[in-house]
Design an enzyme around this catalytic site. Structure first.
Site, mmCIF file in Angstrom:
data_model
loop_
_atom_site.group_PDB
_atom_site.id
_atom_site.type_symbol
_atom_site.label_atom_id
_atom_site.label_comp_id
_atom_site.label_asym_id
_atom_site.label_seq_id
_atom_site.Cartn_x
_atom_site.Cartn_y
_atom_site.Cartn_z
ATOM 1 N N LYS A 84 0.852 -1.196 0.000
ATOM 2 C CA LYS A 84 0.000 0.000 0.000
ATOM 3 C C LYS A 84 0.883 1.240 0.000
ATOM 4 O O LYS A 84 1.773 1.371 0.855
ATOM 5 C CB LYS A 84 -0.864 -0.033 1.255
ATOM 6 C CG LYS A 84 -2.234 0.567 1.105
ATOM 7 C CD LYS A 84 -3.000 0.282 2.387
ATOM 8 C CE LYS A 84 -4.403 0.770 2.332
ATOM 9 N NZ LYS A 84 -5.024 0.695 3.656
HETATM 10 C C1 E4P Z 1 -8.421 1.559 3.611
HETATM 11 O O1 E4P Z 1 -7.605 0.805 3.165
HETATM 12 C C2 E4P Z 1 -8.278 2.322 4.840
HETATM 13 O O2 E4P Z 1 -7.516 1.549 5.722
HETATM 14 C C3 E4P Z 1 -9.569 2.591 5.547
HETATM 15 O O3 E4P Z 1 -10.686 2.203 4.791
HETATM 16 C C4 E4P Z 1 -9.671 3.954 6.129
HETATM 17 O O4 E4P Z 1 -10.903 4.076 6.792
HETATM 18 P P1 E4P Z 1 -11.194 5.229 7.874
HETATM 19 O O5 E4P Z 1 -11.489 6.480 7.145
HETATM 20 O O6 E4P Z 1 -12.409 4.710 8.606
HETATM 21 O O7 E4P Z 1 -9.988 5.312 8.747
#
Ligand code: E4P
Length: 219
Positions: A84
């Protein structure tokens, strides 16, 4: 539509993987911190052993030189690691290099259609637009999903999958599915909400009661 769970909690991942409905996992530095896991690398290795689908592991650095090294190290943990990277100029440079080497890359922190176009051009395996965080600042997160899905459909050479992230409730999921998003990464509590309906509970209670009246057993 593929379902990923958005957590670094191994117990939750095991529980949801047992349903057979889980296609992958996404983690991020905040979720790793919340899990309390003492070793990020060992945590990712463990999660990769639980699910066979993509497991997103995020780089910690923000500069190209460090991110590329971190990305390669994370990719070496298991075949199903998706590295990522943030949607920055350096992040997309790392994305291009890793995908050229056959490594899955999830480009995260996407908040505009223009950013999603860049990620597709960089060969990202997944683009992660954050719907909930856009809603939080008074913008329409689902509108962004619609835009990205439409744009990607216009260019069949774009192979990037739209991975709806920052999902807060079931409607984020169902609306994204109607738009044709490929993947949703969903927090465990929202996945559990997907199973639930009051009429299911009521109907089941009635069936259980009526079955008792028959005095029979199946086994
Ligand atoms: C995606 O890969 C992220 O980890 C995640 O969906 C972020 O979500 P949040 O806005 O609830 O932290």
């Amino acid at each position: 539509m593929k379902f990923f769970v958005d957590t670094a909690d191994v117990k939750e991942i095991k529980d949801l993987a047992a349903t057979g409905l889980l296609d992958g996992v996404t983690t991020n530095p905040s979720l790793v911190a919340k899990s309390g896991a003492p070793s990020f690398l060992k945590l990712i290795e463990e999660i990769c052993g639980i699910v066979s689908g993509p497991v997103s592991a995020e780089v910690a650095a923000t500069d190209y030189e460090t991110m590329i090294k971190e990305g390669r190290k994370l990719a070496n943990i298991a075949k199903n690691v998706a590295v990522k990277v943030p949607l920055t100029q350096d992040g997309l440079r790392v994305c291009k290099e890793l995908t050229d080497d056959g490594i899955m890359v999830n480009v995260t922190l996407c908040f505009s259609a223009a950013q999603a176009i860049l990620a597709a051009k960089a060969g990202a395996t997944f683009i992660s637009p954050f719907v909930g965080r856009l809603d939080d600042i008074g913008q329409d997160g689902l509108k962004l999903i619609e835009e990205i899905v439409t744009i990607y459909q216009n260019y069949p050479d774009f192979e990037t999958e739209v991975l709806v992230a920052s999902i807060r409730h079931p409607i984020h999921l169902t609306e994204s599915a109607k738009m044709g998003a490929h993947v949703a990464t969903i927090p465990p509590d929202v996945i559990r909400k997907l199973f639930a309906h009051p009429l299911t509970d009521k109907g089941l209670a009635a069936f259980v009661d009526d079955w008792k009246k028959t005095g029979q057993t199946i086994l």
